[in-house]
Design an enzyme around this catalytic site. Structure first.
Site, PDB file in Angstrom:
ATOM      1  N   ASN A 155       0.813  -1.230   0.000  1.00 55.44           N
ATOM      2  CA  ASN A 155       0.000   0.000   0.000  1.00 55.44           C
ATOM      3  C   ASN A 155       0.841   1.272   0.000  1.00 55.44           C
ATOM      4  OD1 ASN A 155       0.745  -0.467   2.659  1.00 55.44           O
ATOM      5  ND2 ASN A 155      -1.174   0.265   3.529  1.00 55.44           N
ATOM      6  N   GLU A 254       4.014  -3.675  12.480  1.00 58.55           N
ATOM      7  CA  GLU A 254       2.998  -2.645  12.240  1.00 58.55           C
ATOM      8  C   GLU A 254       1.875  -3.349  11.496  1.00 58.55           C
ATOM      9  OE1 GLU A 254       0.772  -0.393  10.497  1.00 58.55           O
ATOM     10  OE2 GLU A 254       2.398   0.558   9.363  1.00 58.55           O
ATOM     11  N   CYS A 288      -3.424   1.459   6.819  1.00 55.61           N
ATOM     12  CA  CYS A 288      -3.709   0.867   8.135  1.00 55.61           C
ATOM     13  C   CYS A 288      -4.267   1.904   9.094  1.00 55.61           C
ATOM     14  CB  CYS A 288      -2.429   0.288   8.732  1.00 55.61           C
ATOM     15  SG  CYS A 288      -1.686  -0.926   7.679  1.00 55.61           S
ATOM     16  N   GLU A 466       7.953   3.207  14.561  1.00 60.09           N
ATOM     17  CA  GLU A 466       8.757   3.614  13.403  1.00 60.09           C
ATOM     18  C   GLU A 466       8.684   5.129  13.295  1.00 60.09           C
ATOM     19  OE1 GLU A 466       6.838   1.060  10.319  1.00 60.09           O
ATOM     20  OE2 GLU A 466       8.782   0.074  10.319  1.00 60.09           O
TER      21      GLU A 466
HETATM   22  C1  SIN Z   1       0.074   2.275   6.716  1.00 57.61           C
HETATM   23  O1  SIN Z   1      -0.974   2.207   6.138  1.00 57.61           O
HETATM   24  O2  SIN Z   1       0.522   1.314   7.314  1.00 57.61           O
HETATM   25  C2  SIN Z   1       0.939   3.484   6.741  1.00 57.61           C
HETATM   26  C3  SIN Z   1       0.269   4.741   6.537  1.00 57.61           C
HETATM   27  C4  SIN Z   1       1.153   5.918   6.785  1.00 57.61           C
HETATM   28  O3  SIN Z   1       2.352   5.820   7.048  1.00 57.61           O
HETATM   29  O4  SIN Z   1       0.607   6.993   6.755  1.00 57.61           O
END
Ligand code: SIN
Length: 489
Positions: A155, A254, A288, A466
């Site tokens: 993604n 994550e 996410c 992170e």
């Molecule tokens: C993710 O969807 O895991 C990361 C989204 C983001 O870093 O903004």
């Protein structure tokens, strides 16, 4: 419309761009059309082993490289990514689908991790503890964990990789990267930036393969790999936790999220609508940290829904490279099925469709994985969408009356990654932020991701952080040295 790429890339092992042992390759396709946009080597166990060998061989030299020099390479890699932003973003849109403007935004976001961790590399301080005994001194050192494996998702094919490689390189670790097989071309282009920035052979290695299970097995059974950083589903994360037990490997995970998005009746409604749109429809809902449940206080419910509808109805869906596209395709037809299942289940259980709610299959959409941006009214706990991550452009609205009620609703999830709320009441802002059981809270903000902030979740959203000043700790071991017989000063 700009044309998609056609790129045949390679594995990077020990500084050489090579084919897989045996020469097999797999196609990479455009989720908007199903057309081939490139290919990658289908790496074998021998290739994964060779990548680990290369990372292990490069480790002594890299960990001994002065931090300032590691930082210089990271800054240079960030510069190169910016110079090549058009090429990397076009590759990303071609294989992942997101709108080109978002892809360019991601390249910048990804580069910012290299820059941020270049700064952190220069500040890996130790400690000297106050003596408890006249003759002894306690020294605390922070040292690289060793060889790292980074398993990255489709993604955010650039940013999720640099968010791992940035701190790994800064800390003095060497890495083997395994990108998602849907989006390996972006990964290869980013690794070329690292290599062209002057990273010595073997500091970063790239292995692509259709056989993710084989890659994981090889990584987990090799004692030289001391840490695995993974972004992906909670289900796979649990498998990795089990696999890590044998050699007690360090993990950063994550995993899934299921973000609540709360709008209190004192919120700035226009700002809240923009925030929800940014959170929910970014990357067509495939993040996410996407809002997956919107809770709106009764006094502003109708007004909020109507404003949201007006904005969502005019979102342009199309190929990510086409002018004006806001919502691209989903990653594949299974993702479309999941979004549609959530919508149909909610409607069957009493939700009302405000807009969208269907697969797009005609004309330009015929060969792609498209789903209309959707709003559902009247979502309740009985519906799958209330508890499961949709990973698609579907917003479900639920009405609430009190602060206590909405906190209970919002925390009713096995996940704990991101959460959001809008209010103008400062005391409530503090109170609600403290009560939400999530690793990340956006207060009057729909986009929360940034290199300088510690990103990560609680509960089944994983562990480890992170980004931020703590992001580098995931790649460092703490060692203490007791210095005896020092005597008194
Ligand atoms: C993710 O969807 O895991 C990361 C989204 C983001 O870093 O903004």
């Amino acid at each position: 419309m700009a044309t998609t790429i056609n790129l045949d890339e390679h594995l990077l092992i020990g500084g050489s761009w090579i084919d897989a042992t045996g020469g097999a390759r797999f196609d990479v396709t455009d989720p908007a059309t199903g057309n081939k946009v490139g290919s990658m080597p289908n790496g074998t166990e021998a290739d994964v082993q060779a990548a680990i060998d290369a990372a292990a061989a490069a480790l002594p030299g890299w960990r001994a490289t002065p931090a300032i020099q590691r930082a210089r390479i990271l800054r240079k890699a960030a510069d190169l990514m910016r110079e090549r932003a058009d090429e990397i973003a076009t590759a990303m849109t071609s294989e992942q689908g997101k709108a080109l403007a978002e892809a360019k935004g991601e390249v910048e976001y990804a580069a910012s991790f290299f820059e941020w961790f270049a700064g952190e590399a220069e500040r890996i301080y130790g400690e000297i503890a106050p003596p408890m005994n006249t003759n002894n001194r306690v020294l605390v050192l922070r040292q690289p964990v060793g060889v790292v494996a980074a398993i990255t998702p489709w993604n955010f094919p650039a940013a999720m990789m640099t968010r791992k490689l940035g701190p790994a390189m800064a800390a003095g670790c060497t890495s083997v990267v395994k990108p998602a097989s849907a989006t390996p071309l972006t990964a290869a282009l980013v690794l070329r930036c690292i290599e062209d920035a002057g990273a010595p052979a073997g500091v970063v290695n790239l292995v692509t393969s259709r056989d993710a299970g084989m890659v994981a097995k090889t990584i987990f059974s090799d004692a030289r790999v001391r840490k695995i950083s993974f972004t992906g589903s909670t289900e796979i994360g649990k498998d990795l936790i089990r696999a890590s037990a044998d050699q007690v490997k360090r993990l950063s995970l994550e995993l899934g999220g299921h973000a609540p998005y709360i709008i209190f009746d004192d919120a700035d409604l226009d700002e809240a609508v923009e925030g929800l749109i940014a959170s929910k429809y970014r990357n067509a809902g495939q993040t996410c940290v996407c809002a997956n449940r919107a809770f709106v206080q009764r006094g502003v419910y109708d007004a909020f829904r109507d404003k949201l509808k007006a904005k969502v109805e005019v979102m342009k869906v199309g190929h990510g490279l086409a002018e004006g596209t806001v919502i691209g395709p989903l990653i594949d037809s299974r993702a479309v099925d999941k979004a549609d299942e959530h919508v149909q289940d909610a409607i069957a259980k009493g939700a009302t469709l405000v807009t969208g709610g269907q697969r797009l299959t005609e004309g330009e959409f015929a060969k792609g994985a498209f789903y209309a941006p959707t709003i559902l009214d009247g979502v309740t706990r009985e519906m799958d969408i209330f508890y499961e991550e949709t990973f698609g452009p579907v917003a479900g609205l639920t009405v609430f009356d009190t602060e206590d009620e909405v906190i209970e609703l919002a925390n009713d999830s096995i996940y704990g990654l991101a959460s959001y709320f809008h209010t103008k009441d400062y005391a409530r802002l503090m109170r609600v932020a403290e009560r939400l059981e999530y690793g990340i809270v956006g207060a009057n903000a729909g986009i929360i991701s940034a290199a300088n902030a510690p990103f990560g979740g609680v509960k089944q959203s994983g562990y480890g952080r992170e980004g931020g000043s703590v992001g580098i700790d995931e790649y460092l071991d703490v060692k203490y040295v007791l210095m005896g017989a020092v005597g008194t000063v």
